[in-house]
Design a protein around this motif. Structure first.
Motif: not given
Length: 577
Positions: A96-112
């Motif tokens: 099935r189709a899904v949507g994905v958001h990607l960012m580096p793990a060291d991004h300042s917003r990754a934890r939030s």
């Protein structure tokens, strides 16, 4: 993370870069809203207490075909901005189709972002586009969520014109109720824009990006309930007027004239529903506008939801009736079929109709009429006498043979099957179809307690009639009754909770034991169809079985904005073994 159904992806701010793999994207149900090749989902108007944190980390450089967790294959990049990218992907495990958001793990917003995605997934409200997975892996953080291929975002709907009153009423009612439920769980949206609101093919409104959209962009607010309420008011205002209730143009909508401030919707466009216009002003009164009729401003989604519920319900428009075209006589009916048309004369000709012959008024005519009438009366009397004699003779023959008292009413050639007597039911339980939790299992025994006053009743499902639209509920639910041992089942007498439910009755083969799946009930006793409150059936041929399933796949409206159904009492008829 629990997996739910298909999905939609959100988009980035209009101050971002052009997507590298989606230059020709359109405003569709996948959530991509573009203008001239650039993302048009611009920033919300600044409000008191709302802050946007700037990110410096670049978005990860991935390509189509890259696979995450050996499962999610990236197919199309829909946006790349502000240190993260959004993709349409394929879940190869569930096809099935899904949507994905990607960012580096060291991004300042990754934890939030991870925290927001996991909190949103725990809510489990079907009125929101569901988060399916939130993972940190190989120096990447990615969030997987639903993709709704059959949905249309509000931006595209408003491009065609303002919504009619009933649609706008459903929009503000469903969105305010959903956001009130989210805030009760401590979750805010802070990005309720027209591109975050989707209308499905069944007419239901769904919200995408709960908590996650704001976390991706670093948006916070000291007054989240006020911010979301004003955003709902802006959506309603735009739905009624096709204008954005601020001076700046946004989301493909023209803003209000500069310098005049916020004006009532009925002053922007004629014919706006008065009650809905006043409701929009009350929600937007947070920014200094005066509410019509001096009602208090709505500052929370809960207050707005209650204000919508207090309004008289707006009915959908009556379907337009189109008069059938006037009947046209054919050439054949007008009497010119097969005739040569004289020169200068049109094909269709109006020929004079011959007058009917005069009635029989002479002495001979009157005698003829009375003679015919007498013959008809005599024929009717003779036929009635012969019919009565035949019926009496047949009844006498049956009485002498001693067989007429042993069959149900029907023809001699095709007698009906006797429904039999009620069989003893030893147990009732709710079948957990699809591996999901059973629906109200503690009420199952009430369906065989001999009373129709109370029974097994489902919860109220908002927005979906197929028992909540969760993956395990898409095949419905129902009650399995255990006859204790194998019997010949020849009839059913089921008292349902309400009419209008879509129901079928199934049974297991006689050698079955403890069936726990829908596929185990391979014998069909009644067809799947919308049933009346009293479901009665007599089988043409008895079925040998021990387990009978009353299977419900669709629920009727309960008149309160939701769907509900159930079973009051079950009786299985047959011949005890």
């Amino acid at each position: 993370m629990a997996e739910r159904s298909t999905a939609a992806v959100d988009v980035a701010d209009n101050d971002g870069d052009e997507p590298s793999a989606a230059q020709a994207a359109q405003a569709t149900s996948d959530g991509v809203d573009t203008q001239n090749g650039r993302a048009a989902d611009g920033p919300m108007p600044e409000k008191d207490g709302e802050r946007t944190n700037t990110a410096s980390t670049a978005a990860p450089e991935l390509h189509s075909g890259h696979k995450l967790a050996r499962r999610y294959r990236l197919e199309e990049c829909v946006t790349r901005v502000d240190g993260f990218s959004s993709w349409r992907a394929m879940d190869e495990k569930l096809r099935r189709a899904v949507g994905v958001h990607l960012m580096p793990a060291d991004h300042s917003r990754a934890r939030s972002v991870l925290a927001a995605a996991r909190s949103s997934a725990l809510l489990g409200d079907p009125r929101f586009v569901q988060v399916l997975d939130a993972v940190e892996e190989n120096d990447l953080v990615y969030v997987v969520h639903e993709w709704l291929p059959d949905a249309t975002e509000l931006t595209a709907l408003l491009a065609a014109g303002p919504l009619e009153a009933h649609e706008a009423y459903q929009l503000v009612s469903q969105v305010s109720q959903a956001m009130a439920a989210a805030h009760r769980e401590g979750l805010a949206h802070l990005r309720l824009t027209p591109s975050a609101i989707l209308r499905t093919s069944t007419g239901q409104w769904r919200i995408r990006g709960l908590a996650v959209n704001a976390a991706l962009r670093g948006i916070t607010s000291e007054t989240p309930q006020r911010a979301d309420t004003e955003a709902i008011g802006a959506l309603l205002y735009a739905a009624l007027t096709q204008r954005w209730p601020y001076e700046n143009d946004a989301y493909g909508l023209a803003g209000l004239p500069k310098g005049v401030g916020l004006i009532a919707p009925d002053q922007v466009r004629a014919g706006v529903h008065r009650g809905l216009g006043e409701l929009a002003m009350r929600a937007l009164a947070n920014d200094g506008a005066t509410a019509s009729r001096q009602e208090p401003a709505c500052t929370t989604p809960e207050e707005l939801s209650k204000a919508v519920a207090a309004m008289p319900r707006i009915r959908p428009p009556e379907p337009a009736f189109t008069a059938p075209p006037e009947y046209q006589h054919t050439t054949y009916q007008q009497g010119s079929y097969g005739r040569t048309t004289p020169p200068g004369v049109t094909t269709v000709q109006s020929l004079p109709v011959a007058p009917p012959p005069p009635p029989l008024q002479s002495r001979t005519g009157r005698a003829l009429k009375w003679g015919v009438a007498a013959l008809l009366i005599a024929a009717l009397g003779l036929g009635s006498w012969q019919l009565a004699d035949t019926l009496l003779e047949r009844g006498t023959q049956k009485g002498n043979s001693g067989t007429s008292n042993n069959t149900k009413p029907g023809t001699d050639d095709n007698p009906k099957t006797e429904p039999g007597e009620p069989l003893k039911l030893s147990q009732a339980r709710v079948l957990a179809i699809g591996g999901d939790e059973p629906v109200k299992p503690e009420l199952a025994s009430k369906a065989i307690d001999g009373s129709t006053d109370a029974g097994w009743v489902t919860p109220q499902y908002l927005g979906y009639s197929n028992l909540g639209n969760l993956p395990g509920r898409k095949d419905g639910s129902g009650i399995v009754v255990d006859l204790g041992k194998v019997h010949d089942v020849s009839g059913l007498d089921v008292d349902l909770y309400v009419d209008g439910q879509k129901v079928q009755v199934l049974a297991t083969p006689e050698d079955a034991s403890s069936p726990n799946s829908l596929s185990a009930f391979s014998q069909q006793l009644t067809k799947l169809e919308v049933a009346p409150k009293k479901l009665e059936a007599t089988l043409e041929k008895p079925v040998r079985t021990r387990y009978v399933l009353i299977h419900i796949t669709d629920l009727p409206s309960d008149g309160e904005g939701g769907y509900r159904g159930g079973i009051n009492e079950i009786r299985v008829l047959g011949k005890p073994s």
